[in-house]
Design an enzyme around this catalytic site. Structure first.
Site, short mmCIF file in Angstrom:
data_model
loop_
_atom_site.label_atom_id
_atom_site.label_comp_id
_atom_site.label_asym_id
_atom_site.label_seq_id
_atom_site.Cartn_x
_atom_site.Cartn_y
_atom_site.Cartn_z
N LYS A 1 -0.87 -4.45 8.72
CA LYS A 1 0.53 -4.14 8.38
C LYS A 1 1.11 -3.32 9.53
O LYS A 1 0.54 -2.26 9.88
CB LYS A 1 0.60 -3.38 7.07
CG LYS A 1 2.02 -3.08 6.59
CD LYS A 1 1.99 -2.49 5.18
CE LYS A 1 3.41 -2.28 4.65
NZ LYS A 1 4.09 -1.15 5.30
N PRO B 1 0.85 -1.20 0.00
CA PRO B 1 0.00 0.00 0.00
C PRO B 1 0.88 1.24 0.00
O PRO B 1 1.78 1.36 0.83
CB PRO B 1 -0.79 -0.13 1.31
CG PRO B 1 0.08 -0.98 2.19
CD PRO B 1 0.80 -1.92 1.28
N CYS C 1 2.12 3.08 9.30
CA CYS C 1 2.50 4.36 8.68
C CYS C 1 2.91 5.36 9.76
O CYS C 1 2.14 5.65 10.68
CB CYS C 1 1.34 4.92 7.86
SG CYS C 1 1.74 6.49 7.06
#
Length: 498
Positions: free
Chosen positions: A163, A26, A124
């Site tokens: 993730k 992503p 992130c």
């Protein structure tokens, strides 16, 4: 067929398999439909969407785009937040940014029938993600991680993954991944860096290897693009170095998606042309197209081609720099032909169907098709006033999963409703008014509609039935206002309301 694909095909009868696969990571702004499709063409087994924030997605409406042959998730401001198509349906993973289990479930249920799996971004480190408690901010709140993942695993039919990044100590990292495994997720992707580390820092393959040994679910290794993965042959080496089930590629694929190609890398120039063709075919936003192409150009972004690309404002402008003007014109002509064919079919709507005591039709209110000042609701209201009938009464409901609206209008004791859901209460009411007007054979104010008078079957004088001159107005109500000025005794019907 490669061994990877044989393995994946054998294990994905209804569910996506995350073992022994190569995955497009992503990436914000990069992981849009053209990049995903191109990566699949070159050999990627699974492709992740860019991270999409739950609050924005929860407001979207699912729209089938018959012209592009896509499914679009459209925000209230009409921006397409997520676009997908049949070609990737069984291999695309939708990644969301979320910090709320209930909101995450709403979004997952909205998209689950159009994707192969759902992923939660927990890695992130960028502020736009962490400031809302999302992304890497979740790593310090394992209870919330569990709540989100358990809610999703229980609430959707598709596999759920997440993730993450590694924690400062191996002990804490292993404790976290074991808790994640116990939620029932299908796989876990691990970026082998701390949340404060950047690409210049080496990836911690030893952490990923320890994670792969500690859990039974597939572990997808990520973070090797700069120093370890530069070509397809490097992918397997990175997998072996980490002991992971699979490998996820980010920047190496951003720079050249043909990194997934087992026959070797293609030239960036060839890859950019193929990317641009997908961008044109699927009407990708020009600024996103520019961004992705600039990432492929890398240090050549200041070349003549790079400068021409940066100055381009439309996809057509971009095509000029790549010599694809004819492809652009051909594709636009094909899309226009499809659009006109759909419009022709739309002009002959389905017959009304009685659903209990409600007359229904498949009708969607498209604002651009009603360019005049007066809406279908106003036509229906004016007709009711002229006939001395009770004014139309609207009842509207909203469904929770996507916040879409559906309205039913009652007119002279009969009920009318569109079978389609709309993005707003106002549009839903307009759609129900259209159904009522069409069933009653009354004008609705649509562009190109022949003038037939407000009251469909009432006999009128010839002068009243004439269409007003174009310079006066092109709608019925222009003629109506002129008629009222000449007949003041009818002024009681001049108070219109939308």
């Amino acid at each position: 067929m490669t061994a990877n694909k044989e393995n994946m095909t054998a294990n994905t009868v209804g569910r996506l398999c995350f073992r022994n696969v190569n995955v497009l990571a992503p990436m914000v702004r990069v992981g849009t439909l053209p990049t995903r499709l191109l990566s699949l063409d070159y050999g990627a087994d699974i492709v992740y969407s860019e991270e999409l924030i739950d609050i924005k997605m929860a407001q979207c409406q699912r729209v089938v785009n018959d012209v592009l042959e896509t499914v679009d998730f459209v925000a209230p401001d009409e921006r397409v937040m997520f676009r997908t198509c049949k070609k990737e349906k069984d291999r695309v993973v939708f990644q969301m940014g979320t910090a709320d289990p209930d909101r995450a479930l709403i979004v997952a249920q909205l998209v689950e029938n159009d994707v192969a799996a759902i992923d939660v971004n927990m890695g992130c480190p960028k502020e736009y993600s962490t400031k809302g408690g999302m992304g890497a901010a979740l790593l310090s709140d394992p209870d919330k991680i569990e709540a989100i993942l358990r809610t999703l695993v229980k609430g959707v039919s598709k596999p759920v993954t997440c993730k993450i990044r590694i924690l400062p100590t191996l002990e804490d990292t292993l404790s976290l991944v074991k808790r994640i495994e116990n939620t029932g997720v299908a796989a876990i992707a691990v970026h082998g860096r701390l949340k404060d580390e950047r690409p210049r820092h080496p990836v911690h393959c030893d952490f990923i290897q320890a994670i792969a040994e500690a859990v039974s679910i597939p572990v997808i290794a990520n973070g090797g693009s700069l120093d370890r993965v530069k070509a397809h042959a490097d992918i397997e080496e990175f997998r072996k170095a980490t002991g992971a089930s699979s490998v996820m590629i980010a920047r190496a694929a951003m720079w050249n998606p043909s990194v997934f190609r087992s026959q070797g890398l293609l030239s960036v120039e060839e890859v950019m042309e193929e990317y641009l063709k997908y961008a044109i075919r699927y009407d990708n936003h020009a600024f996103n197209t520019k961004y992705c192409l600039c990432q492929m150009l890398r240090d050549k972004v200041e070349s003549p081609l790079g400068k021409q690309l940066k100055s381009a404002q439309t996809n057509e402008d971009i095509c000029e720099g790549y010599g694809l003007q004819e492809y652009y014109k051909k594709t636009q002509a094909e899309l226009q032909a499809r659009r006109e064919a759909i419009q022709t079919n739309h002009n002959h709507p389905d017959q009304p169907v009685l659903d209990g005591d409600v007359t229904t039709m498949r009708v969607k209110f498209e604002r651009r098709e009603y360019p005049g000042e007066f809406s279908p609701k106003m036509f229906l209201l004016e007709w009711s006033r002229k006939e001395n009938l009770e004014q139309p009464r609207y009842e509207t409901v909203q469904r929770s999963q996507d916040r879409a609206f559906q309205s039913m209008v009652t007119m002279t004791g009969k009920k009318y409703r569109s079978t389609l859901w709309e993005k707003s209460k106002k549009y839903a009411e307009q759609a129900s008014a259209i159904v009522c007007l069409r069933v009653l054979g009354l004008p609705e104010g649509r562009a190109g509609e022949e003038y037939s008078g407000l009251v469909g079957k009432r006999k009128r004088e010839e002068k009243s039935n004439e269409m007003p001159d174009e310079e006066d107005t092109t709608t019925y109500f222009g003629a109506r206002k002129r008629h009222l000025s000449e007949n003041p005794e009818e002024q009681r019907v001049t108070n219109y309301s939308k």
